[in-house]
Design an enzyme around this catalytic site. Structure first.
Site, PDB file in Angstrom:
ATOM      1  N   HIS A   1       0.792  -1.218   0.099  1.00 24.12           N
ATOM      2  CA  HIS A   1      -0.055  -0.090   0.000  1.00 24.12           C
ATOM      3  C   HIS A   1       0.831   1.196  -0.034  1.00 24.12           C
ATOM      4  O   HIS A   1       1.549   1.377   0.833  1.00 24.12           O
ATOM      5  CB  HIS A   1      -1.046  -0.171   1.435  1.00 24.12           C
ATOM      6  CG  HIS A   1      -1.924   1.122   1.308  1.00 24.12           C
ATOM      7  ND1 HIS A   1      -3.346   0.955   1.355  1.00 24.12           N
ATOM      8  CD2 HIS A   1      -1.749   2.348   1.596  1.00 24.12           C
ATOM      9  CE1 HIS A   1      -3.748   1.977   1.517  1.00 24.12           C
ATOM     10  NE2 HIS A   1      -2.862   3.203   1.495  1.00 24.12           N
TER      11      HIS A   1
ATOM     12  N   HIS B   1      -0.326   3.916  11.522  1.00 22.23           N
ATOM     13  CA  HIS B   1       1.235   4.736  11.570  1.00 22.23           C
ATOM     14  C   HIS B   1       0.932   5.974  12.462  1.00 22.23           C
ATOM     15  O   HIS B   1      -0.129   6.159  13.114  1.00 22.23           O
ATOM     16  CB  HIS B   1       1.420   5.028  10.175  1.00 22.23           C
ATOM     17  CG  HIS B   1       0.582   6.344   9.832  1.00 22.23           C
ATOM     18  ND1 HIS B   1       1.000   7.219   8.876  1.00 22.23           N
ATOM     19  CD2 HIS B   1      -1.027   6.591   9.628  1.00 22.23           C
ATOM     20  CE1 HIS B   1       0.121   8.300   8.533  1.00 22.23           C
ATOM     21  NE2 HIS B   1      -1.036   7.487   8.852  1.00 22.23           N
TER      22      HIS B   1
ATOM     23  N   GLU C   1      -3.026  15.237   9.946  1.00 19.95           N
ATOM     24  CA  GLU C   1      -3.991  15.095   8.839  1.00 19.95           C
ATOM     25  C   GLU C   1      -5.590  15.259   9.129  1.00 19.95           C
ATOM     26  O   GLU C   1      -6.191  14.987  10.360  1.00 19.95           O
ATOM     27  CB  GLU C   1      -3.884  13.461   8.741  1.00 19.95           C
ATOM     28  CG  GLU C   1      -2.399  12.984   8.514  1.00 19.95           C
ATOM     29  CD  GLU C   1      -2.410  11.637   8.573  1.00 19.95           C
ATOM     30  OE1 GLU C   1      -3.658  10.812   8.358  1.00 19.95           O
ATOM     31  OE2 GLU C   1      -1.220  11.048   8.369  1.00 19.95           O
TER      32      GLU C   1
ATOM     33  N   TYR D   1     -15.669   5.450   3.446  1.00 20.50           N
ATOM     34  CA  TYR D   1     -14.175   5.249   3.467  1.00 20.50           C
ATOM     35  C   TYR D   1     -13.680   4.186   4.048  1.00 20.50           C
ATOM     36  O   TYR D   1     -14.229   3.496   4.851  1.00 20.50           O
ATOM     37  CB  TYR D   1     -13.575   6.470   4.386  1.00 20.50           C
ATOM     38  CG  TYR D   1     -12.130   6.521   4.512  1.00 20.50           C
ATOM     39  CD1 TYR D   1     -11.233   7.028   3.192  1.00 20.50           C
ATOM     40  CD2 TYR D   1     -11.207   6.185   5.652  1.00 20.50           C
ATOM     41  CE1 TYR D   1      -9.951   6.976   3.362  1.00 20.50           C
ATOM     42  CE2 TYR D   1      -9.878   6.442   5.617  1.00 20.50           C
ATOM     43  CZ  TYR D   1      -9.360   6.755   4.441  1.00 20.50           C
ATOM     44  OH  TYR D   1      -7.977   6.762   4.814  1.00 20.50           O
TER      45      TYR D   1
ATOM     46  N   HIS E   1      -6.277  13.722  12.917  1.00 15.03           N
ATOM     47  CA  HIS E   1      -5.243  12.786  13.431  1.00 15.03           C
ATOM     48  C   HIS E   1      -3.952  13.730  13.395  1.00 15.03           C
ATOM     49  O   HIS E   1      -3.269  13.892  12.397  1.00 15.03           O
ATOM     50  CB  HIS E   1      -4.760  11.579  12.454  1.00 15.03           C
ATOM     51  CG  HIS E   1      -6.204  10.627  12.639  1.00 15.03           C
ATOM     52  ND1 HIS E   1      -6.956  10.480  11.199  1.00 15.03           N
ATOM     53  CD2 HIS E   1      -6.947  10.096  13.445  1.00 15.03           C
ATOM     54  CE1 HIS E   1      -7.950   9.674  11.523  1.00 15.03           C
ATOM     55  NE2 HIS E   1      -7.836   9.462  12.920  1.00 15.03           N
TER      56      HIS E   1
ATOM     57  N   HIS F   1      -2.799   5.983  14.577  1.00 13.09           N
ATOM     58  CA  HIS F   1      -3.986   5.998  13.928  1.00 13.09           C
ATOM     59  C   HIS F   1      -4.064   4.727  13.013  1.00 13.09           C
ATOM     60  O   HIS F   1      -2.931   4.536  12.702  1.00 13.09           O
ATOM     61  CB  HIS F   1      -4.874   7.313  13.407  1.00 13.09           C
ATOM     62  CG  HIS F   1      -3.889   7.841  12.326  1.00 13.09           C
ATOM     63  ND1 HIS F   1      -2.911   8.588  12.788  1.00 13.09           N
ATOM     64  CD2 HIS F   1      -3.973   7.925  11.168  1.00 13.09           C
ATOM     65  CE1 HIS F   1      -2.451   9.190  11.596  1.00 13.09           C
ATOM     66  NE2 HIS F   1      -3.199   8.922  10.557  1.00 13.09           N
TER      67      HIS F   1
HETATM   68 FE   LIG Z   1      -2.628   8.951   8.464  1.00 17.64          FE
END
Ligand SMILES: [Fe+2]
Length: 453
Positions: free
Chosen positions: A306, A349, A355, A364, A379, A385
């Protein structure tokens, strides 16, 4: 349609011939456009006398001496010079529109936060009175950082105009259609489109289909531009031709009018006797622009893993530190997921960047529940998160056939600066008190057994 939603009429070359005024394609192009034939000087900027008795005036979006690839300015040929659209100033208060630095004493910005959509108000609200600041970052006075806002708009601005000396505005509609009547032309903006209004540009916002709700990123710093594609090459992601800048349009209107100015985080009014939207012709590369998010061509993993979400960057505003954005605008739209032997949703992460996400429509993938259209999440810098339990278990055990993520469009305003909540975000907006609990049921699976999955 709301009471004050009668669309404006502005004179354009195209409307005089009976066709739609339209837009000019390209991002940061050196455009030229005139609403009356011969209004634009050719071969020079400052003739001794301009045609039609117009005044020539430059709008500088960068320092005169900015490097040529960054230099932005537009020459305007207008009925009156801007000094006639400005008189004595009176401070006013728009209590819900905040600017950085803004750190209310009794608000805790440290945490993972998520909000339901801010509901529409019963009160009539314009673009100015309906702006609700959620977060601020950086410092408006030193021209770094940003603010995020929700707008709730029911009514058009009437004989009322606005400009921000502090910022360019990136507008992301979620409900309703707005018309931005600007000095340089008219843009209509609906959900799944975005628009950028440059710093210093005067405009009025009308409601074409309301009530309207959406998100705004107020960029105090250097302008948004298209990110470099690196090895991806010359195509895909956001392509320049899909950005649209309006053709020249003007109004020759005498009426008592108010111009509101945002300057160093403060709001001021000045009274004039006419419309300031009087630019008959212009040329240059400092101009408003809109973009259909459905023309964004996502590029992603086609075998495994990803990639970092930066691969979905639509626009980036630099901070002065190479590769470290003041703001990235990132789009998570519908796309195919095909990676083999891969945990496909966003990974867990912690990030030095902060963010702020918003949902334009649909679901989502990392948060199938709770992050709903019109909602937002934050975040903040170095706060962990990632997927909730259901998303983790589902993705860890899925049959990894090619899968279309459909009916989804979310975005992120990502900034290198920590974002501070306003009192509105912490106390009035529909904050989900239980958001932090979405990771509560994640299990410890480790017991020392090799090969266990
Ligand atoms: Fe993130």
């Amino acid at each position: 349609m709301t009471n004050n939603s009668k669309p404006s009429t502005m004179t354009t070359a195209a409307t005089t011939s009976g066709t739609h005024p339209g837009y000019m394609p390209g991002f940061g192009n050196d455009f030229e456009t005139e609403a009356l034939p011969g209004a634009l000087p050719q071969g020079m900027n400052s003739p001794q006398k301009c045609n039609y008795g117009l005044y020539g005036e430059q709008l500088s979006g960068t320092a005169f001496t900015a490097p040529s690839h960054q230099n932005e300015r537009t020459w305007c040929y207008r009925i009156r010079p801007s000094v006639k659209h400005s008189s004595r100033y009176t401070r006013i208060d728009l209590p819900y529109w905040k600017s950085a630095p803004h750190q209310p004493q009794d608000v805790t910005s440290l945490g993972q936060y998520r909000w339901d959509p801010v509901p529409h108000s019963d009160a009539p609200l314009t673009w100015l009175t309906g702006m609700r600041t959620m977060t601020t970052a950086g410092d408006v006075n030193t021209q770094i950082g940003m603010a995020s806002h929700i707008y709730l708009v029911t009514d058009s601005m009437v004989d009322s105009y606005f400009y921000s000396a502090d910022s360019e505005l990136l507008i992301v509609p979620q409900e309703g259609t707005l018309r931005f009547c600007t000095e340089l032309g008219v843009m209509d903006i609906a959900p799944q489109e975005i628009a950028i209004i440059p710093r210093g540009l005067v405009y009025r916002v009308e409601v074409l289909d309301g009530p309207a709700r959406g998100f705004v990123c107020e960029n105090y710093g250097q302008k948004f531009h298209l990110p470099g594609r690196g090895p991806i090459g010359a195509n895909c992601m956001a392509n320049p031709r899909d950005f649209k800048t309006p053709v020249a349009a003007f109004e020759d209107r005498e009426a008592p009018s108010t111009v509101t100015i945002k300057w160093c985080g403060q709001f001021h009014e000045t009274k004039i006797g006419h419309s300031p939207l009087d630019v008959v012709a212009w040329h240059g590369n400092y101009a408003p622009v809109k973009y259909d998010l459905n023309t964004y061509c996502p590029v992603g993993a086609v075998l495994f893993d990803h990639p970092d979400p930066s691969i979905f960057t639509v626009l980036t505003a630099p901070s002065g530190v190479e590769g470290t954005a003041n703001i990235d605008f990132v789009l998570f739209r519908d796309r195919w997921m095909v990676a083999e032997d891969t945990f496909r949703p966003p990974w867990y992460h912690k990030n030095i960047m902060s963010e702020l996400m918003g949902n334009i429509h649909g679901q989502y993938d990392a948060k199938p529940k709770g992050f709903i259209p019109g909602g937002m999440s934050l975040h903040n810098m170095m706060l962990p998160h990632g997927p909730d339990r259901n998303a983790f278990e589902g993705a860890s055990n899925a049959d990894l056939q090619p899968h279309k993520l459909d009916n989804t469009m979310s975005f992120m305003f990502e900034t290198r600066f920590p974002q501070h909540l306003t009192e509105f975000a912490a106390k009035e907006a529909p904050l989900q008190d239980d958001y932090i609990d979405c990771w509560e049921s994640l299990e410890k699976k480790f017991d020392g057994t090799p090969g266990k999955k």
